[in-house]
Design a protein around this motif. Sequence first.
Motif, short mmCIF file in Angstrom:
data_model
loop_
_atom_site.label_atom_id
_atom_site.label_comp_id
_atom_site.label_asym_id
_atom_site.label_seq_id
_atom_site.Cartn_x
_atom_site.Cartn_y
_atom_site.Cartn_z
N UNK A 617 0.90 -1.08 -0.13
CA UNK A 617 -0.07 0.13 0.05
C UNK A 617 1.02 1.25 0.08
N UNK A 618 0.87 1.92 -1.10
CA UNK A 618 1.63 3.30 -1.14
C UNK A 618 1.20 4.32 -0.47
N UNK A 619 -0.09 4.35 0.19
CA UNK A 619 -0.63 5.13 0.82
C UNK A 619 -0.28 5.00 2.42
N UNK A 639 -4.88 4.63 -3.65
CA UNK A 639 -6.30 5.39 -3.88
C UNK A 639 -5.92 6.81 -4.45
N UNK A 640 -4.71 7.11 -4.13
CA UNK A 640 -4.25 8.55 -4.61
C UNK A 640 -3.66 8.86 -5.90
N UNK A 641 -4.50 9.20 -6.91
CA UNK A 641 -3.97 9.20 -8.17
C UNK A 641 -2.83 10.24 -8.51
N UNK A 642 -2.67 11.23 -7.69
CA UNK A 642 -1.50 12.29 -7.73
C UNK A 642 -0.32 11.76 -6.89
N UNK A 643 -0.13 10.53 -6.53
CA UNK A 643 0.87 10.37 -5.46
C UNK A 643 2.26 10.21 -6.45
N UNK A 644 2.96 11.23 -6.18
CA UNK A 644 4.28 11.28 -7.01
C UNK A 644 5.15 9.85 -6.88
N UNK A 645 5.04 9.56 -5.74
CA UNK A 645 5.96 8.18 -5.77
C UNK A 645 5.55 7.24 -6.43
N UNK A 646 4.15 6.86 -6.66
CA UNK A 646 3.70 5.93 -7.52
C UNK A 646 3.94 6.15 -8.86
N UNK A 647 3.82 7.62 -9.16
CA UNK A 647 3.93 8.08 -10.42
C UNK A 647 5.17 7.80 -11.16
N UNK A 659 -6.10 4.16 -8.81
CA UNK A 659 -7.59 4.85 -9.37
C UNK A 659 -7.17 5.89 -10.29
N UNK A 660 -7.70 5.87 -11.42
CA UNK A 660 -7.74 7.16 -12.16
C UNK A 660 -9.00 7.79 -12.30
N UNK A 695 -13.07 1.63 1.80
CA UNK A 695 -12.22 0.70 2.23
C UNK A 695 -12.25 -0.58 1.06
N UNK A 696 -13.43 -0.91 0.74
CA UNK A 696 -13.22 -2.13 -0.26
C UNK A 696 -12.96 -1.57 -1.87
N UNK A 697 -12.86 -0.49 -2.18
CA UNK A 697 -12.11 0.17 -3.36
C UNK A 697 -10.58 -0.15 -3.20
N UNK A 698 -10.16 0.18 -1.87
CA UNK A 698 -8.71 0.02 -1.68
C UNK A 698 -8.44 -1.77 -1.68
N UNK A 699 -9.37 -2.41 -1.07
CA UNK A 699 -9.20 -3.83 -1.07
C UNK A 699 -9.34 -4.59 -2.40
N UNK A 700 -10.31 -3.81 -3.24
CA UNK A 700 -10.16 -4.02 -4.91
C UNK A 700 -8.86 -3.94 -5.52
#
Length: 891
Positions: A617-619, A639-647, A659-660, A695-700
């Motif tokens: 989980x990057x968040x 869940x954070x589309x703007x997370x610079x680390x993941x980008x 998530x986009x 919470x289930x979006x994150x699980x998905x």
Amino acid sequence: MKLLETRVYRGPSPYGFRPVVRMTLDLEELEAHPSHVIPGFVERLLTGVPTLEEHGCCYGEPGGFVRRLHDGTWFGHIAEHVALELQCLAGTPVTYGKTRGVPGKDGVYHVIVSYEEERVGLRACDLALRFLRSILPDGFPDRAAPVELKGELEQLTRLAEKVALGPSTRSIVDEARRRGIPTLRLNELSLVQLGWGVHQQRIQATITSKTSHIGVEIAQDKELTASLLGRAGLPTPRHERVQSADEAVEVAERIGYPVVVKPMDLSHGRGVALNLADAAAVRDAFDKAYELTNYVLVEQYCLGNDHRVLVIGDRVVAVAERVPGHVVGDGASTIKALVDRVNSDPRRGVGHEKVLTRIEIDHQASRLLALGGHTLETVLPAGQMFALRSTGNLSTGGTAVDRTDVIHPDNAEIAVRAAKVVGLDVAGIDIVCADISKSLREKPGVIVEVNAAPGFRMHVAPTEGKPRNVAGPVIDLLFPKGAPARIPTAAITGTNGKTTTSRMVAHILKMSGKRVGLTTTDGVYVDGERVLSGDMTGPWSARVVLTDPTLEAAVLETARGGILREGLGWDRCDVGCVLNVSADHLGLRGVDTVEEMAFIKQLVVEVVHDHGTTVLNADDPLTRAMAKSTESRVMWFSRNPQDEFVREHVQGGGLASVIEKGVNGDMLTLYDGERHMPIIWSHLIPATLEGKAQLNVENALAAAAIAYALGVSLEHIRQGLRTFTTSFFQAPGRCNVFDEHPFRVIVDYGHNPAAMAAMGELVRSMRKRRALGVVSAAGDRRDEDIFELGRIAGGVFDVLFLKEDNSLRGREVGETAAILARGAESAGLARSAIRIELDELSAIRRALGEAEPMDLVVAFADEPVSAWKEVIYYGKERASSAGTTSGEPAR
């Protein structure tokens, strides 16, 4: 000193990847007495266990530990080294150990000692402590009675010989482990599973899963074996079955002396008498054989050397010349003294425990002594060899000389044909001939036996010559090149969401056509059917799944309790996922901070195959930090589309599940290098309740990442998420929604502050009027955690119904509810909005009774099945068949 606890870790654990014993010691007064200040202690220790001088300790060279002793080290560290050395002296060599202080507890240490055999490790730890206490000086309060270390060590050695795998089985197990094939001992003897699930194979000594039962039966019948070999044109001695001593003599005279008399259906040379030259010897040999079995053979005696030719599959892999157990005179010692000297060889043990077997003075030895005109008191001339056995079986004291490189190709072909005629995949062909390097088609020689389950000792550790890796061909036979030994395995841990994510992954795998094993907090599932009930998130339940021969994939929910109690139930996994880490279960089993909890859960990351995938989980800062603990590739979810680390990770060619944002909602999307793979709109995933249950979006997101890492196609991932619901049938106690009352009800298993905060998000997005919460906390949680749970609940719900779990876990009645109430009031919830109803079902009924149309009731249930029944039957008269409604989970 007190031994506070002894715990056994059978798999990877916070203390390493190998099996260990953990002793927790409180040194008490000994904390003030390191080794160098205890008068005479070091000297007595080294006198009792002189081989401790070989230990390098932190210096990495022999004598290092002795330096530590003279410089001063503590009792726990000393106990570690002694327990390791006692195991080595008992014949089960181990080297790994460590001693660490328990944080916040002065004088308390965890002493970690590795083991090969659990019972030997535990006994060695106990003996180490007793011995060390016994050598303390007079006046020490912990001084124990003297320990007769030599006798105790002999007992430990006998235990090791009893419980350890025999040399043949051990060689196969070691070879499997070298190849990364998981192994699991299935009984206290030699039955071992190699591999997991549908790919598993089994061995019992050198009998394999592929060994023909008919072949084994034929090999046990020596008369039938010889008959079949003869029909195939293979060289065998003349033989006949007899049922009396008179008949044995008659057959011997017809065949012609000398002869062999042997049991027809026994092995390891038991009851075999060779080179019998007269009727009296035949009668005596028959009587001894008949004591062991009713079926006796008289066989032509063939002069020559005894050779064991090992056939595995379609080829000869080793050849040994077997020399009968014997002594060699020195001109001074009696035969009895010479036997004792031979038996003192540390390579010799009882039966098949070691690479050689001790020579016994039994009837056969006595017969040979009499034939040679000797007694046990005879002194043999220097250099004279005298055989105390007729056969060269290692199990009766024989020795072996490797002859693999000199066997004639004709003889190798004859041996392979013999194994095929009998029908064995692993066979020991006994050939008597003068020289195995000469063809049996040109020189005299016969096949005297074909053996199922042949011993490997003579080949892996010959007395003379080159050791042979005969276990390798067995593994090649069971797992041909390219054949898998493991099933796809995903391990999932975290503070919240483990069960739902595990169920999602199992559902996706099932959609892809796999037969899946699943472990969860409510049971073990095989292909969707619950086969065991209860909290099944520990190592035992993992082994239940991995040993099931019908399963093609495994999804293992892994809780911190099992890790702390016993370690993991497997060695490696293909995908390891940590969903999140937050404050829960703190203050239990020595875990007091979320950082310490993260360290425990990080074990799932550490055991991922180097070619596997770690899903994190990057968040969550704690899970993000775990990436440096794995050599596998890392796949992030966020869940954070703007997370610079993941980008940056994605731009660098990495893997991610994110998530986009789009005009039609949030799109669950996978990235793999330059591949951009939209999967499904989050609101089309039923478990997300139209995208409201974040919470289930994150699980998905996590489930999609795990499934992709396991090689599942995008369409199957999409279909799996589209058809997975949080109905009580599919995910009992996980955000189950009931809409058949004038108000909506949610039943959930959440029980910590993070879960309450996540539910708060859902409540705020779903509520149309009032929100009523039925809330409890586990009594073994810290006061501050219970208070925080109540504080969050007080900010979410308009009315709170506070209950307590059936197990108070050390609390007084009403104590947990009172702490929750104080937390809720601190958030501004009026005392008049707080109801205390300690019984769970009573609290749920009261909440349902107070609910009005359009209200939302959320019941956090300790017993989800009972709570769900209370909800669905509220206001109705229960039918007698209520327990079989389709609204209940699969059984």
